[in-house]
Design an enzyme around this catalytic site. Sequence first.
Site, mmCIF file in Angstrom:
data_model
loop_
_atom_site.group_PDB
_atom_site.id
_atom_site.type_symbol
_atom_site.label_atom_id
_atom_site.label_comp_id
_atom_site.label_asym_id
_atom_site.label_seq_id
_atom_site.Cartn_x
_atom_site.Cartn_y
_atom_site.Cartn_z
ATOM 1 N N GLY A 15 0.816 -1.203 0.000
ATOM 2 C CA GLY A 15 0.000 0.000 0.000
ATOM 3 C C GLY A 15 0.854 1.258 0.000
ATOM 4 N N ARG A 76 1.015 -5.082 -5.589
ATOM 5 C CA ARG A 76 1.220 -6.278 -4.783
ATOM 6 C C ARG A 76 1.631 -7.426 -5.702
ATOM 7 N NH1 ARG A 76 -0.479 -4.611 0.115
ATOM 8 N NH2 ARG A 76 -2.132 -3.041 0.175
ATOM 9 N N ASP A 107 5.436 -5.221 6.207
ATOM 10 C CA ASP A 107 5.970 -6.530 6.584
ATOM 11 C C ASP A 107 6.098 -7.473 5.391
ATOM 12 O OD1 ASP A 107 6.230 -5.814 9.195
ATOM 13 O OD2 ASP A 107 4.393 -6.787 9.891
ATOM 14 N N THR A 129 4.027 2.467 5.797
ATOM 15 C CA THR A 129 2.637 2.029 5.917
ATOM 16 C C THR A 129 1.899 2.977 6.845
ATOM 17 O OG1 THR A 129 1.147 0.333 6.801
ATOM 18 C CG2 THR A 129 3.374 0.375 7.688
ATOM 19 N N ASP A 131 -0.502 2.215 8.633
ATOM 20 C CA ASP A 131 -1.115 1.458 9.724
ATOM 21 C C ASP A 131 -0.321 1.474 11.028
ATOM 22 O OD1 ASP A 131 -3.006 0.781 7.820
ATOM 23 O OD2 ASP A 131 -2.071 -1.149 7.358
ATOM 24 N N ASP A 133 1.802 -0.597 11.983
ATOM 25 C CA ASP A 133 1.726 -1.948 12.530
ATOM 26 C C ASP A 133 3.011 -2.755 12.377
ATOM 27 O OD1 ASP A 133 1.572 -2.168 9.792
ATOM 28 O OD2 ASP A 133 -0.095 -3.593 9.776
ATOM 29 N N ARG A 175 -6.224 -1.853 8.699
ATOM 30 C CA ARG A 175 -6.289 -3.317 8.602
ATOM 31 C C ARG A 175 -6.667 -3.909 9.960
ATOM 32 N NH1 ARG A 175 -1.104 -5.799 5.803
ATOM 33 N NH2 ARG A 175 -0.104 -4.615 7.467
#
Length: 322
Positions: A15, A76, A107, A129, A131, A133, A175
């Site tokens: 992303g 992707r 990741d 990212t 996120d 995360d 996510r």
Amino acid sequence: MDNKVNVIGVLTSGGDAPGMNAAIRAVVRTALKEGIKVKGIRRGFLGLLEEDIYDMEYKSVSDIINRGGTILYTARCPEFVKPEVVEKAAQVCKKHGIEGLVVIGGDGSFRGAADLAKHGINTVGVPGTIDLDIACTDYTIGFDTAVNTAIQTVDKVRDTSTSHERCSIIEVMGRHAGFIALWCGIANGAEDILIPERYDYDEQHIIDKINRRRETGKKHYIIINAEGIGDSHAMAERIEKATGMETRATIIGHAQRGGSPTARDRVYAAAMGAKAVDLLRKGASNRVVAHVKGEFVDYDIAEALAMTKDINQYMYDLSKRL
């Protein structure tokens, strides 16, 4: 003493995130100043396999630091988990003289970088990212901009929610991580914050809380819902039916991925991009750049991927007290 690296490649994968362009710019300019050639790889690992590769110069990254998205595009590449596909990618790198590769992504992108490192391509990952995360780092490129975009939207929805005396469920991205939701909830003064790490799916508790607040005279209600929780529209229907309060769902969506990056995203992304080049110059491989306790550091990718990350409990408890 620096090892001689003649050519490095740079790609963005997964992303997109605001600040990726700042990282690309830093990679290119840092490398060129050290006499290292830079190859831009369009569309991530997919573009690498298709040899969508071009030479990058100073002018290639002029006037991009303030732009969202990524000038290298991104895609992707699910097939990159196959050993024969990774082997092909390594051969493409060698064909184009790419001795080191900067992979900007999350990741999944780092797993691809680790696999390439096994085939003799020096790789360094840069966490990009929205996120937040990635467990090994306190900061990921794009998070700050995404949160600010979401905050501005929630402020606007609150205005109309107040005017119509309604409950608004506002879904933010992330996510399976609730960092954006938690930050927005605290910054926007939301009445409820639902995040995957803590939510017990007790919807009746939310309904009871709304009813209690209405009895005290409160006429509007804001719920921040992380996308990992589930269908905000269905939740809005259930809450309206149970409370009698008009309830609407707003999904902010991919607007959070775009826009001009904040100062923090620009500066930290630039530092991480430059750090990646410094590591490659030293002959490092299979590393990921991180920002930990105010310092830019690096970890072995396998070590980084083995780490786990949770919501800060104090911040979560704070959100319940405010």
